[in-house]
Write an enzyme that holds these catalytic residues in place. Structure first.
Site, PDB file in Angstrom:
ATOM      1  N   LYS A   1       0.835  -1.204   0.000  1.00 24.28           N
ATOM      2  CA  LYS A   1       0.000   0.000   0.000  1.00 24.28           C
ATOM      3  C   LYS A   1       0.865   1.247   0.000  1.00 24.28           C
ATOM      4  O   LYS A   1       0.678   2.165  -0.814  1.00 24.28           O
ATOM      5  CB  LYS A   1      -0.928   0.020   1.209  1.00 24.28           C
ATOM      6  CG  LYS A   1      -1.902   1.213   1.200  1.00 24.28           C
ATOM      7  CD  LYS A   1      -2.485   1.488   2.569  1.00 24.28           C
ATOM      8  CE  LYS A   1      -1.598   2.469   3.322  1.00 24.28           C
ATOM      9  NZ  LYS A   1      -2.251   3.030   4.528  1.00 24.28           N
TER      10      LYS A   1
ATOM     11  N   ASP B   1      -6.108   0.534   0.072  1.00 26.11           N
ATOM     12  CA  ASP B   1      -6.196   0.554   1.533  1.00 26.11           C
ATOM     13  C   ASP B   1      -7.552  -0.041   1.919  1.00 26.11           C
ATOM     14  O   ASP B   1      -8.235  -0.645   1.100  1.00 26.11           O
ATOM     15  CB  ASP B   1      -6.012   1.972   2.080  1.00 26.11           C
ATOM     16  CG  ASP B   1      -7.236   2.848   1.854  1.00 26.11           C
ATOM     17  OD1 ASP B   1      -8.076   2.500   0.972  1.00 26.11           O
ATOM     18  OD2 ASP B   1      -7.381   3.854   2.546  1.00 26.11           O
TER      19      ASP B   1
END
Length: 213
Positions: free
Chosen positions: A118, A137
């Site tokens: 991420k 996310d």
């Protein structure tokens, strides 16, 4: 996606986007702010990042701070003690291995302490203008499953599935659009479906409609 692009205009942007915009996509500040943002509210991330960058703006100067100093500067972000250790270790590696510069490849970014896919994807998108990455996310994972774009169990699975399920022209924008929408409209609890501009396209997978008391 075109509808979301219009609808997020004027909404509060995610903290890392604000930092990226204000610092002209500074890779180091995008990296550190993203490290701090995990499981932390945006307002807290923005305030903590601002304090930390006021004390040290480069990997070299930040590496000189003690872990305790970093803890005090970033508190009360979630897991601030662990994050302080990762920030210092990351800065030391940036100086010793990468000449004080943030690397621009996924493989090298993943070498940095505390950096997962991420964080690496967001740095590549915001700081290096990559057109080949999708940052996933919890908001992106939740909403893309709610919309029925993917059927996945983890953010990493969602990232890989989205490469197949979406047109590549949208990849750099998926995080910005869905995180902004997830924070303001398509919330985890009591999503504002009645105020959602893309509600006609949404099968509401996994959404339980419960009246508020």
């Amino acid at each position: 996606m075109r509808t979301l692009a219009r609808e997020i205009d004027g909404l509060e942007l995610p903290a890392v986007e604000k930092i990226s915009n204000s610092q002209e996509e500074n890779p180091f500040q995008v990296l550190i702010a993203t490290l701090l943002s995990a499981r932390t509210q945006d307002a807290t991330t923005l305030a903590a990042s601002t304090r930390l960058f006021r004390a040290a703006r480069t990997p070299k100067t930040m590496a000189r701070l003690s872990v305790r100093q970093i803890e005090r500067l970033i508190y009360p972000v979630s897991f601030y003690r662990h994050k302080a250790k990762h920030v210092k270790a990351t800065c030391r590696m940036l100086v010793s291995r990468f000449g004080g510069r943030v690397p621009a490849t996924m493989e090298e970014l993943l070498m940095l302490p505390g950096v997962g896919r991420k964080t690496a994807n967001l740095v590549l998108i915001l700081a290096f203008k990559s057109l080949k990455n999708i940052c996933v996310d919890t908001h992106v994972h939740r909403i893309s499953n709610r919309l029925g774009w993917v059927r996945t169990n983890t953010p990493d699975e969602t990232e890989q599935a989205l490469y197949q399920a979406t047109a590549n022209r949208w990849w750099p924008y998926i995080n910005l659009y869905l995180v902004t929408w997830g924070q303001n409209v398509c919330r985890p609890v009591y999503p504002r479906c009645g105020a959602c501009a893309i509600e006609p396209y949404c099968p509401r997978v996994g959404v339980t409609v419960t009246a508020k008391r």
